[in-house]
Design a protein around this motif. Structure first.
Motif, mmCIF file in Angstrom:
data_model
loop_
_atom_site.group_PDB
_atom_site.id
_atom_site.type_symbol
_atom_site.label_atom_id
_atom_site.label_comp_id
_atom_site.label_asym_id
_atom_site.label_seq_id
_atom_site.Cartn_x
_atom_site.Cartn_y
_atom_site.Cartn_z
ATOM 1 N N ASN A 102 -28.277 -61.573 34.137
ATOM 2 C CA ASN A 102 -27.925 -60.178 33.619
ATOM 3 C C ASN A 102 -28.628 -59.969 32.203
ATOM 4 O OD1 ASN A 102 -26.335 -59.637 35.987
ATOM 5 N ND2 ASN A 102 -24.766 -60.913 34.966
ATOM 6 N N SER A 103 -28.478 -61.034 31.303
ATOM 7 C CA SER A 103 -28.848 -60.758 29.960
ATOM 8 C C SER A 103 -29.355 -62.059 29.451
ATOM 9 C CB SER A 103 -28.060 -60.135 29.208
ATOM 10 O OG SER A 103 -26.868 -60.975 28.819
ATOM 11 N N ALA A 104 -30.108 -62.260 28.359
ATOM 12 C CA ALA A 104 -30.770 -63.342 27.719
ATOM 13 C C ALA A 104 -31.020 -63.000 26.467
ATOM 14 C CB ALA A 104 -31.797 -64.070 28.316
ATOM 15 N N ARG A 105 -30.396 -63.667 25.467
ATOM 16 C CA ARG A 105 -30.687 -63.214 23.928
ATOM 17 C C ARG A 105 -30.359 -64.502 23.167
ATOM 18 N NH1 ARG A 105 -26.374 -58.919 23.012
ATOM 19 N NH2 ARG A 105 -26.362 -59.573 21.082
ATOM 20 N N LEU A 106 -30.925 -64.627 21.789
ATOM 21 C CA LEU A 106 -30.612 -65.313 20.872
ATOM 22 C C LEU A 106 -29.219 -65.188 20.556
ATOM 23 C CD1 LEU A 106 -33.775 -65.826 18.261
ATOM 24 C CD2 LEU A 106 -32.594 -67.489 19.808
ATOM 25 N N ALA A 107 -28.379 -66.213 20.219
ATOM 26 C CA ALA A 107 -26.973 -66.203 19.809
ATOM 27 C C ALA A 107 -26.649 -66.702 18.317
ATOM 28 C CB ALA A 107 -26.073 -66.934 20.663
ATOM 29 N N GLN A 108 -27.616 -67.336 17.757
ATOM 30 C CA GLN A 108 -27.223 -67.680 16.303
ATOM 31 C C GLN A 108 -28.429 -68.823 15.743
ATOM 32 O OE1 GLN A 108 -26.719 -66.738 13.289
ATOM 33 N NE2 GLN A 108 -24.444 -66.608 13.662
ATOM 34 N N ILE A 109 -28.995 -68.550 14.667
ATOM 35 C CA ILE A 109 -29.752 -69.720 13.844
ATOM 36 C C ILE A 109 -28.923 -70.007 12.732
ATOM 37 C CG2 ILE A 109 -31.971 -70.435 12.891
ATOM 38 C CD1 ILE A 109 -33.196 -68.172 14.538
ATOM 39 N N ASP A 110 -28.157 -71.453 12.783
ATOM 40 C CA ASP A 110 -27.501 -71.512 11.821
ATOM 41 C C ASP A 110 -28.223 -72.717 10.948
ATOM 42 O OD1 ASP A 110 -24.784 -72.428 10.376
ATOM 43 O OD2 ASP A 110 -25.326 -74.243 11.341
ATOM 44 N N ASP A 115 -28.008 -80.828 0.994
ATOM 45 C CA ASP A 115 -27.447 -81.264 -0.217
ATOM 46 C C ASP A 115 -26.076 -80.153 -0.281
ATOM 47 O OD1 ASP A 115 -28.205 -78.515 -0.559
ATOM 48 O OD2 ASP A 115 -29.447 -78.965 -2.283
ATOM 49 N N GLY A 116 -25.636 -79.654 0.637
ATOM 50 C CA GLY A 116 -24.419 -78.663 0.821
ATOM 51 C C GLY A 116 -24.536 -77.570 -0.090
ATOM 52 N N SER A 117 -25.587 -77.241 -0.547
ATOM 53 C CA SER A 117 -25.781 -76.050 -1.561
ATOM 54 C C SER A 117 -25.609 -74.753 -0.545
ATOM 55 C CB SER A 117 -27.010 -76.108 -2.376
ATOM 56 O OG SER A 117 -27.986 -76.064 -1.255
ATOM 57 N N VAL A 118 -26.102 -74.579 0.475
ATOM 58 C CA VAL A 118 -25.835 -73.302 1.392
ATOM 59 C C VAL A 118 -26.038 -73.661 2.656
ATOM 60 C CG1 VAL A 118 -27.209 -72.069 -0.474
ATOM 61 C CG2 VAL A 118 -28.464 -73.111 1.157
ATOM 62 N N GLU A 119 -25.722 -72.564 3.551
ATOM 63 C CA GLU A 119 -25.743 -72.565 4.984
ATOM 64 C C GLU A 119 -25.723 -71.104 5.415
ATOM 65 O OE1 GLU A 119 -23.384 -74.207 8.814
ATOM 66 O OE2 GLU A 119 -22.442 -74.351 6.713
ATOM 67 N N TYR A 120 -26.960 -70.946 6.003
ATOM 68 C CA TYR A 120 -27.202 -69.504 6.601
ATOM 69 C C TYR A 120 -26.978 -69.371 8.032
ATOM 70 C CZ TYR A 120 -30.004 -69.634 2.187
ATOM 71 O OH TYR A 120 -30.374 -69.957 1.000
ATOM 72 N N ASP A 121 -26.283 -68.284 8.269
ATOM 73 C CA ASP A 121 -26.126 -67.797 9.818
ATOM 74 C C ASP A 121 -27.178 -66.485 9.866
ATOM 75 O OD1 ASP A 121 -24.674 -66.269 7.881
ATOM 76 O OD2 ASP A 121 -23.109 -65.791 9.475
ATOM 77 N N SER A 255 -31.089 -78.238 8.540
ATOM 78 C CA SER A 255 -31.229 -78.354 9.947
ATOM 79 C C SER A 255 -31.432 -76.890 10.383
ATOM 80 C CB SER A 255 -29.906 -78.667 10.716
ATOM 81 O OG SER A 255 -29.849 -80.131 10.325
ATOM 82 N N HIS A 256 -32.017 -76.621 11.461
ATOM 83 C CA HIS A 256 -32.071 -75.528 12.322
ATOM 84 C C HIS A 256 -31.356 -75.568 13.786
ATOM 85 C CE1 HIS A 256 -35.229 -73.306 9.982
ATOM 86 N NE2 HIS A 256 -35.495 -74.667 9.370
ATOM 87 N N ASN A 257 -29.986 -74.970 13.553
ATOM 88 C CA ASN A 257 -29.306 -75.133 15.044
ATOM 89 C C ASN A 257 -29.490 -73.706 15.694
ATOM 90 O OD1 ASN A 257 -28.391 -77.724 13.938
ATOM 91 N ND2 ASN A 257 -27.095 -76.556 12.635
ATOM 92 N N VAL A 258 -30.292 -73.770 16.662
ATOM 93 C CA VAL A 258 -30.548 -72.303 17.484
ATOM 94 C C VAL A 258 -29.645 -72.404 18.857
ATOM 95 C CG1 VAL A 258 -32.436 -71.183 18.355
ATOM 96 C CG2 VAL A 258 -32.949 -72.573 16.607
ATOM 97 N N PHE A 259 -29.161 -71.311 18.981
ATOM 98 C CA PHE A 259 -28.117 -70.804 19.987
ATOM 99 C C PHE A 259 -28.953 -69.831 20.934
ATOM 100 C CE2 PHE A 259 -25.167 -73.143 17.392
ATOM 101 C CZ PHE A 259 -24.157 -73.881 18.331
ATOM 102 N N PHE A 362 -22.386 -64.056 19.787
ATOM 103 C CA PHE A 362 -22.839 -64.797 18.702
ATOM 104 C C PHE A 362 -21.998 -66.371 18.422
ATOM 105 C CE2 PHE A 362 -24.402 -60.537 17.836
ATOM 106 C CZ PHE A 362 -25.404 -60.830 17.729
ATOM 107 N N ALA A 363 -22.518 -67.165 18.626
ATOM 108 C CA ALA A 363 -21.969 -68.696 18.785
ATOM 109 C C ALA A 363 -21.146 -68.919 17.521
ATOM 110 C CB ALA A 363 -23.149 -69.696 18.779
ATOM 111 N N SER A 364 -21.405 -68.363 16.360
ATOM 112 C CA SER A 364 -20.808 -68.621 15.239
ATOM 113 C C SER A 364 -20.603 -67.416 14.161
ATOM 114 C CB SER A 364 -21.197 -69.565 14.207
ATOM 115 O OG SER A 364 -22.586 -69.217 13.722
#
Length: 445
Positions: A102-110, A115-121, A255-259, A362-364
């Motif tokens: 039915n559909s296919a899509r990216l759901a997040q790149i976390d 160093d704990g300084s940043v985290e991007y969604d 890290s690149h966590n791709v959903f 979206f996963a997050s």
């Protein structure tokens, strides 16, 4: 007893869908889908699959050399970027196209930094979709580049981007067989339909690639390239790697966590089933020359966060159709290499199966559900029965920089595949001379 995360009545009243892209430039066989309504349609509320109804300007359709034709619609979402819908293929000898997705899509790149300084969604928080870039003709060899209007563009006067490539690409041998004699060799070179975009987020550029093989396999990959953000995050405490002369310019590891989110519609029905297979190898029994291996099937009837391991795999099974051998059509999930990130609850599993909810996209940091609803995929797994399962695939990559990452940075890929299992009764590329060998072998004269 588990309860629905969102009451159906409230979902219908509250869910707002992103307005899709309208076609701008002329293109052969590709284009954006029609604008979506502001509220969920009956199809989206019930989860039923409708026939592909996008016009010629909104359709990707490609017949590959082996005789297989892929068809799909596409649109451009203000956060997910490229979304593919109503995906089907028809191989030679099949009387009609077979619906797959039915559909296919990216759901997040976390992207959390070590160093704990940043985290991007990147999708829901950092303008992934608005970072669609223009493609040069040489980046889409033999194909078509289509102009896309980017919703919520930073500069509305420059929202039209030549950003979608559709082309074909060779992948080498699809098969080879000569049997006991080299007098006759059966071989074919495989072809893929390739659909991709490039989106820039900060220093990084992401290639979002969808490959549709002539044998029915689909590959989903994201490639990260562009530049390291070395001058923003200089980590010299063991969380970075020096890329300058001597012990200088430490690029921070991250890290690149791709959903990805896949909504299957096998044979035109969303009421698919999920099955998990596990195999156990035991020592050779008396009188046996080799160890034994027993495979067991577990029907996944409730929502699940699953972990890949050796001898484990999942498939999505059609409840509406069978192939010519009378076997239920299905697609097997084939994970790619991954480094599972333990730092967040939503990244701790390789795959999630959740019950369909129109607003869960979206996963997050999912923005579309009513206030107070859970905002990440791990919290959607709460024991609901699966009648319309949605697949969320998580593939991680731990990026420890190296000198060779500059400049520019070579593409590093992460992704997975779905492979047809009993969708057709034989290999869709079987040559005519071997078409009679379904379920048995006979020597050739």
């Amino acid at each position: 007893m588990p309860v629905n995360r969102i009451t159906r009545a409230r979902t219908r009243a509250s869910v707002g869908l992103t307005v899709a892209v309208l076609a701008v430039g002329a293109a052969v066989g590709a284009g954006p889908a029609a604008a979506r309504p502001a509220t969920a349609t009956a199809q989206q509320r019930t989860g039923t699959a409708a026939a592909a109804d996008c016009g010629a300007a909104h359709r990707i359709e490609q017949k590959l050399a082996g005789g297989t034709t892929w068809r799909m619609c596409w649109r451009y979402d203000s956060k997910a970027g490229l979304v593919l819908e109503d995906v089907s293929y028809r191989s030679k000898g099949e009387p009609a196209p077979i619906k797959v997705l039915n559909s296919a899509r990216l759901a997040q790149i976390d992207v959390p930094y070590d160093d704990g300084s940043v985290e991007y969604d990147d999708l829901t928080g950092f303008g992934f979709a608005q970072g669609l870039v223009n493609l040069a003709p040489g980046e889409c060899p033999g194909g078509t580049i289509t102009t896309v209007r980017v919703p919520d563009a930073v500069d509305p006067d420059h929202a039209d981007v030549k950003g979608l490539c559709t082309t074909t690409r060779s992948r080498g041998h699809a098969y080879r067989m000569q049997g006991n004699s080299a007098n006759t060799v059966f071989q074919a070179q495989g072809k893929d339909l390739l659909v991709y975009t490039v989106n820039q987020v900060g220093w990084y550029e992401y290639l979002t690639e969808w490959r549709f093989q002539d044998d029915g396999t689909v590959h989903m990959n994201v490639g990260a390239t562009g530049s390291l953000s070395w001058d923003d995050y200089d980590a010299g405490d063991g969380r970075g790697w020096p890329i300058g002369k001597g012990a200088k310019a430490y690029a921070t590891s991250h890290s690149h966590n791709v959903f990805w989110r896949l909504d299957f519609g096998l044979d035109g029905s969303s009421k698919t089933k999920v099955e998990q297979y596990d195999s156990a190898v035991t020592a050779p029994a008396r009188g046996r020359q080799a160890p034994t291996n027993k495979t067991t099937r577990t029907r996944v009837t409730k929502e699940l966060g699953g972990d890949a391991k050796t001898y484990r795999w999942w498939r999505i099974v059609s409840a509406a159709g069978k192939n010519r051998d009378g076997h239920a059509r299905s697609y097997e999930i084939v994970p790619g290499p991954t480094t599972r990130y333990p730092g967040r609850a939503f990244t701790r599993h390789d795959v999630y199966f959740t019950e369909y909810e129109a607003c869960e996209l979206f996963a997050s940091n999912n923005p579309g559900c009513p206030a107070g609803a859970p905002r990440s995929v791990d919290r959607w797994v709460n024991g609901q029965a699966l009648t319309h399962p949605v697949v969320w695939m998580n593939v991680g990559f731990h990026h420890i920089a190296r000198d060779e990452d500059q400049q520019p940075m070579p593409v590093h890929w992460q992704g997975f595949s779905i492979a047809p299992r009993d969708v057709t009764a034989m290999n869709p590329l079987t040559p005519g001379e071997l078409a009679g060998q379904n379920g048995h072998w006979r020597p050739r004269s």
